[in-house]
Scaffold this motif. Structure first.
Motif, PDB file in Angstrom:
ATOM      1  N   LYS A 152      -1.296  19.168  -5.681  1.00  0.00           N
ATOM      2  CA  LYS A 152      -2.574  19.871  -5.527  1.00  0.00           C
ATOM      3  C   LYS A 152      -2.906  20.138  -4.065  1.00  0.00           C
ATOM      4  CE  LYS A 152      -5.545  15.734  -5.371  1.00  0.00           C
ATOM      5  NZ  LYS A 152      -4.429  14.847  -4.977  1.00  0.00           N
ATOM      6  N   ASP A 153      -2.292  19.387  -3.154  1.00  0.00           N
ATOM      7  CA  ASP A 153      -2.553  19.550  -1.720  1.00  0.00           C
ATOM      8  C   ASP A 153      -1.589  20.519  -1.051  1.00  0.00           C
ATOM      9  OD1 ASP A 153      -4.539  17.709  -2.048  1.00  0.00           O
ATOM     10  OD2 ASP A 153      -3.564  16.084  -0.941  1.00  0.00           O
ATOM     11  N   LEU A 154      -0.631  21.049  -1.803  1.00  0.00           N
ATOM     12  CA  LEU A 154       0.403  21.891  -1.219  1.00  0.00           C
ATOM     13  C   LEU A 154      -0.189  23.126  -0.548  1.00  0.00           C
ATOM     14  CD1 LEU A 154       3.344  22.802  -0.774  1.00  0.00           C
ATOM     15  CD2 LEU A 154       3.347  23.695  -3.121  1.00  0.00           C
ATOM     16  N   VAL A 155      -0.939  23.914  -1.277  1.00  0.00           N
ATOM     17  CA  VAL A 155      -1.498  25.152  -0.721  1.00  0.00           C
ATOM     18  C   VAL A 155      -2.555  24.864   0.348  1.00  0.00           C
ATOM     19  CG1 VAL A 155      -2.723  27.290  -1.249  1.00  0.00           C
ATOM     20  CG2 VAL A 155      -0.901  26.483  -2.767  1.00  0.00           C
ATOM     21  N   PRO A 156      -3.481  23.920   0.140  1.00  0.00           N
ATOM     22  CA  PRO A 156      -4.433  23.613   1.215  1.00  0.00           C
ATOM     23  C   PRO A 156      -3.767  23.196   2.527  1.00  0.00           C
ATOM     24  CG  PRO A 156      -5.220  22.701  -0.850  1.00  0.00           C
ATOM     25  CD  PRO A 156      -3.835  23.207  -1.106  1.00  0.00           C
ATOM     26  N   LEU A 157      -2.670  22.426   2.424  1.00  0.00           N
ATOM     27  CA  LEU A 157      -1.971  22.004   3.644  1.00  0.00           C
ATOM     28  C   LEU A 157      -1.281  23.200   4.290  1.00  0.00           C
ATOM     29  CD1 LEU A 157      -1.561  19.393   5.233  1.00  0.00           C
ATOM     30  CD2 LEU A 157       0.646  19.131   4.097  1.00  0.00           C
ATOM     31  N   TYR A 158      -0.712  24.071   3.467  1.00  0.00           N
ATOM     32  CA  TYR A 158      -0.115  25.289   4.014  1.00  0.00           C
ATOM     33  C   TYR A 158      -1.169  26.116   4.756  1.00  0.00           C
ATOM     34  CZ  TYR A 158       1.206  30.167   4.265  1.00  0.00           C
ATOM     35  OH  TYR A 158       1.416  31.455   4.716  1.00  0.00           O
ATOM     36  N   GLU A 159      -2.369  26.221   4.179  1.00  0.00           N
ATOM     37  CA  GLU A 159      -3.426  27.021   4.802  1.00  0.00           C
ATOM     38  C   GLU A 159      -3.831  26.452   6.157  1.00  0.00           C
ATOM     39  OE1 GLU A 159      -6.318  27.017   1.688  1.00  0.00           O
ATOM     40  OE2 GLU A 159      -5.537  28.872   0.774  1.00  0.00           O
ATOM     41  N   ILE A 160      -3.833  25.120   6.259  1.00  0.00           N
ATOM     42  CA  ILE A 160      -4.123  24.488   7.554  1.00  0.00           C
ATOM     43  C   ILE A 160      -3.054  24.865   8.565  1.00  0.00           C
ATOM     44  CG2 ILE A 160      -4.262  22.289   8.775  1.00  0.00           C
ATOM     45  CD1 ILE A 160      -5.517  21.083   6.248  1.00  0.00           C
ATOM     46  N   SER A 161      -1.801  24.767   8.154  1.00  0.00           N
ATOM     47  CA  SER A 161      -0.704  25.091   9.073  1.00  0.00           C
ATOM     48  C   SER A 161      -0.741  26.567   9.466  1.00  0.00           C
ATOM     49  CB  SER A 161       0.645  24.752   8.430  1.00  0.00           C
ATOM     50  OG  SER A 161       0.963  25.653   7.399  1.00  0.00           O
ATOM     51  N   ASP A 162      -1.049  27.419   8.514  1.00  0.00           N
ATOM     52  CA  ASP A 162      -1.097  28.853   8.778  1.00  0.00           C
ATOM     53  C   ASP A 162      -2.218  29.198   9.751  1.00  0.00           C
ATOM     54  OD1 ASP A 162      -0.091  31.529   8.218  1.00  0.00           O
ATOM     55  OD2 ASP A 162      -1.966  31.861   7.140  1.00  0.00           O
ATOM     56  N   GLU A 163      -3.363  28.564   9.561  1.00  0.00           N
ATOM     57  CA  GLU A 163      -4.508  28.804  10.447  1.00  0.00           C
ATOM     58  C   GLU A 163      -4.200  28.377  11.879  1.00  0.00           C
ATOM     59  OE1 GLU A 163      -9.141  27.275  10.885  1.00  0.00           O
ATOM     60  OE2 GLU A 163      -8.172  27.223   8.916  1.00  0.00           O
TER      61      GLU A 163
END
Length: 396
Positions: A152-163
């Motif tokens: 469940k944290d996969l996409v939120p963590l990706y969004e942090i890295s992308d930002e």
């Protein structure tokens, strides 16, 4: 004639201060006295890419010397770390601003700290990454091993890295002597695959060709967690190698037992690489049925068989342009599980999980003997305390 360069992974230590739930390496550390030396490092061949890993590589107080030697042989170096030793990482980055750093973060703060067993592990890793970014390093980012507990944290963590403009590397659960584990398995396949599906569509929608090919890699992870054949051939031991803390050269870190092509402490590279023992291991690789999908074996294969991922990327970019999103059900096996044609029990049997197996650890005899009266955690804690002063306190 151009000299052929290889893809190499250097396991500089098996010592580790983390307590990851999916990896028991921390229970089976190497003895510092036995770990790979600069003399052996100097025997390594020319490489187009080198990954330095462990254990936790920054436990080595001479890591800067190792990197200095490897840069004489390698075009690019990336270090995989848990990010705990911030000061050491920053000091190394000052001398080698071109270095790549991947900090393992297994989800958002609560999830990460539970999985990795390091109190404040998320904050330390995250703060280290931000510090490196402020220093001007460009090749830095997260590395996440996706499983039931953190999908469940996969996409939120990706969004942090992308930002933050950072790299984002993914993996999933594997079993091998390297992880000292045989019982890792994903049970909630559809939930995990769905989160990968969302990530893949985010990657395909970006303007980065690099992310498009990462979408293909993550598509392969869905294939892997459903116990299917690799999407690309495995050429480990042909174009790629691992070397462990004892100087043993191996095809990879995904085998059930440690497969040794030769020991670099005792010979030179050419003799080792072209030996009968190495050829025997290569024959085993050609018959390997473990179907691992880790970046160490997949990235070289994606370059070598570029037309396969390139076709997939082109097809899905066209679909994306037409408004057709990637679906995990493009994988026939995902449909089969949904439709009851295959069961989770059958897929479990296709995985490398073996609940009855005793995991091998690949340690030398001397490293194994140190565990007779002590456990690995206490050995490493004492080691780090000695390095950093007695104010070092292990936080579990």
């Amino acid at each position: 004639m151009l000299e052929k360069k290889l893809n190499g992974t250097i396991i500089v230590t098996y010592r580790c201060n983390a307590r990851c739930s999916m990896c028991n390496r921390y229970k089976a550390p190497s003895r510092p006295e036995e770990e790979i030396t600069l003399d052996t490092i100097r025997k390594l061949p020319k490489m187009y890419f080198t990954n330095i890993t462990g254990g936790e590589p920054f436990i080595r107080t001479d890591l800067k010397d190792i990197v200095r030697e490897l840069y004489k042989k390698s075009d690019r170096i990336v270090i995989s770390t848990n990010g705990y030793f911030t000061e050491r990482i920053v000091e190394l980055a000052k001398e080698f601003p071109q270095i790549g750093i991947r900090i393992s973060i297994e989800g958002l703060e609560k999830t990460n700290n539970e999985i990795r067993g390091l109190e404040n592990g998320f904050k330390r890793g995250y703060d280290t990454l931000k510090t490196l970014k402020k220093m001007g390093l460009t090749d830095v980012g997260f590395g996440m091993t996706v499983q039931d507990r953190n999908a469940k944290d996969l996409v939120p963590l990706y969004e942090i890295s992308d930002e933050l403009g950072m790299e984002f590397a993914t993996a999933s659960l594997h079993n091998s002597f390297y992880f000292v584990e045989s019982k890792n398995i994903i049970k909630k396949r559809e939930i995990v695959a769905k989160n990968f599906e969302v990530l893949i569509n985010r990657l395909l929608s970006s303007n980065s060709p690099k992310k498009w090919f990462r979408a293909y890699f993550n598509h392969g992870l869905i294939n892997y967690i459903y116990g299917q054949k690799r999407l690309l051939p495995c050429d480990m031991s042909f174009d790629t190698f691992f070397i462990d803390p004892y100087g043993d050269v191996m095809p990879c870190n995904g085998t059930k037992d440690k497969e040794v092509m030769g020991n670099l402490n005792a010979t030179n590279w050419d003799d080792l690489w072209n030996s009968k023992k190495a050829e025997k291991v290569r024959k085993k690789v050609r018959k390997c049925d473990r179907n691992c999908w880790m970046i160490g074996s997949v990235a070289p294969a994606m370059h070598k068989y570029i037309w396969k991922p390139a076709y997939w990327v082109l097809l899905h970019k066209i679909k994306n342009f037409l408004g057709i999103k990637y679906s995990m059900y493009e994988n026939r096996i995902v449909c089969d599980l949904r439709d009851g044609i295959v069961s989770d029990f059958e897929l479990d049997k296709r995985s490398t999980c073996d609940l009855n197996a005793v995991a091998k650890n690949g340690l030398s005899k001397a490293s194994q003997e140190q565990l007779i009266n002590k456990n690995g955690e206490d050995i490493v804690d004492a080691d780090i305390a000695n390095q950093m002063g007695r104010d070092y306190v292990k936080k579990l």
